[in-house]
Design an enzyme around this catalytic site. Structure first.
Site, short mmCIF file in Angstrom:
data_model
loop_
_atom_site.label_atom_id
_atom_site.label_comp_id
_atom_site.label_asym_id
_atom_site.label_seq_id
_atom_site.Cartn_x
_atom_site.Cartn_y
_atom_site.Cartn_z
N ARG A 27 24.03 97.77 -29.17
CA ARG A 27 22.62 97.35 -29.26
C ARG A 27 22.47 95.88 -28.89
O ARG A 27 21.74 95.13 -29.55
CB ARG A 27 22.06 97.59 -30.66
CG ARG A 27 21.94 99.06 -31.03
CD ARG A 27 21.32 99.23 -32.40
NE ARG A 27 21.36 100.60 -32.84
CZ ARG A 27 21.23 100.99 -34.11
NH1 ARG A 27 21.04 100.08 -35.05
NH2 ARG A 27 21.27 102.26 -34.44
N ARG A 31 15.56 93.59 -30.40
CA ARG A 31 14.51 92.76 -31.00
C ARG A 31 14.96 91.37 -31.44
O ARG A 31 14.13 90.53 -31.74
CB ARG A 31 13.91 93.51 -32.21
CG ARG A 31 13.02 94.68 -31.80
CD ARG A 31 12.55 95.45 -33.01
NE ARG A 31 13.66 96.16 -33.66
CZ ARG A 31 13.57 96.73 -34.85
NH1 ARG A 31 12.44 96.65 -35.53
NH2 ARG A 31 14.61 97.36 -35.36
N ARG A 40 8.13 93.81 -25.12
CA ARG A 40 7.59 94.89 -25.96
C ARG A 40 6.11 94.71 -26.27
O ARG A 40 5.45 95.65 -26.70
CB ARG A 40 8.39 94.98 -27.26
CG ARG A 40 9.71 95.72 -27.15
CD ARG A 40 9.53 97.18 -26.74
NE ARG A 40 8.63 97.90 -27.60
CZ ARG A 40 8.99 98.50 -28.72
NH1 ARG A 40 10.25 98.46 -29.11
NH2 ARG A 40 8.10 99.14 -29.45
N ASP A 76 17.22 105.38 -24.55
CA ASP A 76 17.37 105.97 -25.87
C ASP A 76 18.05 107.32 -25.72
O ASP A 76 17.91 107.99 -24.68
CB ASP A 76 16.00 106.17 -26.54
CG ASP A 76 16.13 106.58 -27.99
OD1 ASP A 76 16.31 105.69 -28.84
OD2 ASP A 76 16.07 107.78 -28.29
N TYR A 151 19.14 115.42 -35.07
CA TYR A 151 17.73 115.02 -35.00
C TYR A 151 16.83 116.23 -34.78
O TYR A 151 15.75 116.34 -35.36
CB TYR A 151 17.52 114.01 -33.88
CG TYR A 151 18.02 112.62 -34.20
CD1 TYR A 151 17.34 111.81 -35.12
CD2 TYR A 151 19.15 112.10 -33.59
CE1 TYR A 151 17.78 110.53 -35.42
CE2 TYR A 151 19.60 110.83 -33.88
CZ TYR A 151 18.92 110.04 -34.79
OH TYR A 151 19.37 108.78 -35.08
#
Length: 356
Positions: A27, A31, A40, A76, A151
């Site tokens: 990652r 952010r 974003r 993703d 998921y």
């Protein structure tokens, strides 16, 4: 591709000689970066992937800002499922959420197959752009079948994966069909990324640590064998990641994959005891990125010392960078790994002491 291409990461993946220990961070785009937060403001998470120039910029940022030895495609693990028409949203602070969790094989029967060139041309265009823009290897990636299934069955993130494992136990034929479907999709997606220019691909099986070694061997390993066996026919190196899965490392070591990931719950001594012979990446606890700098450096040095005589080691985190981490901390850590290991490789020590 630049003649100055930095292939240290690829060499380490193949357990070849390297002048220093390569480093990249799970990652590493996200952010914690001001530039990413600014992007974003104009694009949602999924929208970034649909704009190749923007997606390539986000992917490049950690290489340019941190000096890491590999880039990983910004996307993703839900991207191919969304492209197949499944309704999934990324909920802030939660993660991927499906509106209709699957409960039987009948829920899967109507899914359309994935054609990466038709369904995900923007992803492949991004890979093609990065292939010409980067001077370090690009890691393509996909979610592994078990983690995607978790998921799909749970409807979103889970703390225990009871529904997923219950489905696996109670509906073995439906489970096998689901693994076949997801492994075929994952393989096609990764092969398309490799064809577009990715020099490495990583399978994220983030939550597979929830299963036992026996269940992994019986119900998951066959799908992973199929995927990695076909990928082995390409020139790309392959990596496998999960967290909390140290008990599965001996099963992973049997797979035709180049690099295994391990987290802070597994030590270098554990790898030796288990007879892990493949290249490995890990395993710094990401929480240490918020620790005092002297402690972070000391823990990183201890980890590097444990692997200085082992071929095939890539410095990484046991899990991903989180938003509270400071960019300067990651930059300083990458610089430290490069400097310390370039000075402390066995051949460098022999030179410094005048040994032949």
């Amino acid at each position: 591709m630049s003649p100055l291409f930095n292939d240290v990461f690829l060499k380490a993946c193949r357990s070849e000689h390297v002048p220093y220990t390569p480093v990249w961070f799970m990652r590493q785009a996200g952010r914690y970066q001001a530039e990413y937060r600014s992007i974003r403001e104009h694009y949602s998470f999924f929208e970034i992937s649909r704009h190749p120039e923007v997606c390539a910029q986000v992917t490049r940022l950690p290489v340019e800002k941190l000096g890491v030895d590999a880039a990983i495609l910004f996307a993703d693990i839900m991207t191919p499922l969304k492209a197949r028409g499944l309704k999934v949203e990324i909920v802030e602070g939660v993660g991927p959420v499906f509106d209709r969790p699957i409960r039987s094989g009948a829920d899967v029967a109507h899914w359309k197959p994935l054609d990466p060139s038709q369904d995900l041309p923007y992803v492949l265009e991004t890979v093609d752009l990065l292939h010409s823009q980067l001077d370090v290897p690009l890691i393509g990636f996909a979610g592994a079948p078990f983690t995607l299934a978790s998921y799909l069955i749970e409807g979103g993130p889970s703390k225990n994966y009871h529904q997923t494992k219950a489905f696996m136990y109670a509906h073995p034929e439906d489970w096998a069909a689901l693994m076949d479907d997801l492994s075929a999709m994952t393989l096609d997606y990764l092969l398309a990324q490799i064809h577009a220019g990715a020099q490495a691909v990583q399978l994220f099986d983030s939550w597979v640590g929830a299963v036992s070694e026996e269940d992994y061997r019986k119900s998951i390993a066959p799908a992973m064998n199929r995927i990695f066996s076909k990928l082995k026919e390409t020139e790309a190196v392959t990596l496998y990641f999960a967290t909390g899965a140290g008990h599965l490392l001996t099963e992973w070591n049997k797979l035709p994959v180049d690099v295994l990931s391990f987290d802070w719950r597994t030590s270098a001594n554990d790898l030796r005891r288990l007879g892990i012979t493949k290249a490995v990446q890990g395993n710094l606890d990401p929480a240490l990125l918020l620790a005092p700098q002297n402690l972070l450096r000391a823990r990183a040095q201890t980890l590097l010392d444990q692997f200085q005589d082992r071929p095939g080691y890539i410095f990484n985190l046991g899990h991903g960078v989180f938003p509270e981490v400071k960019e300067k901390t990651l930059r300083a850590l990458a610089d430290f790994v490069h400097t310390y290991t370039s000075q402390n490789k066995p051949e460098a020590r022999r030179f410094q002491t005048g040994q032949s």
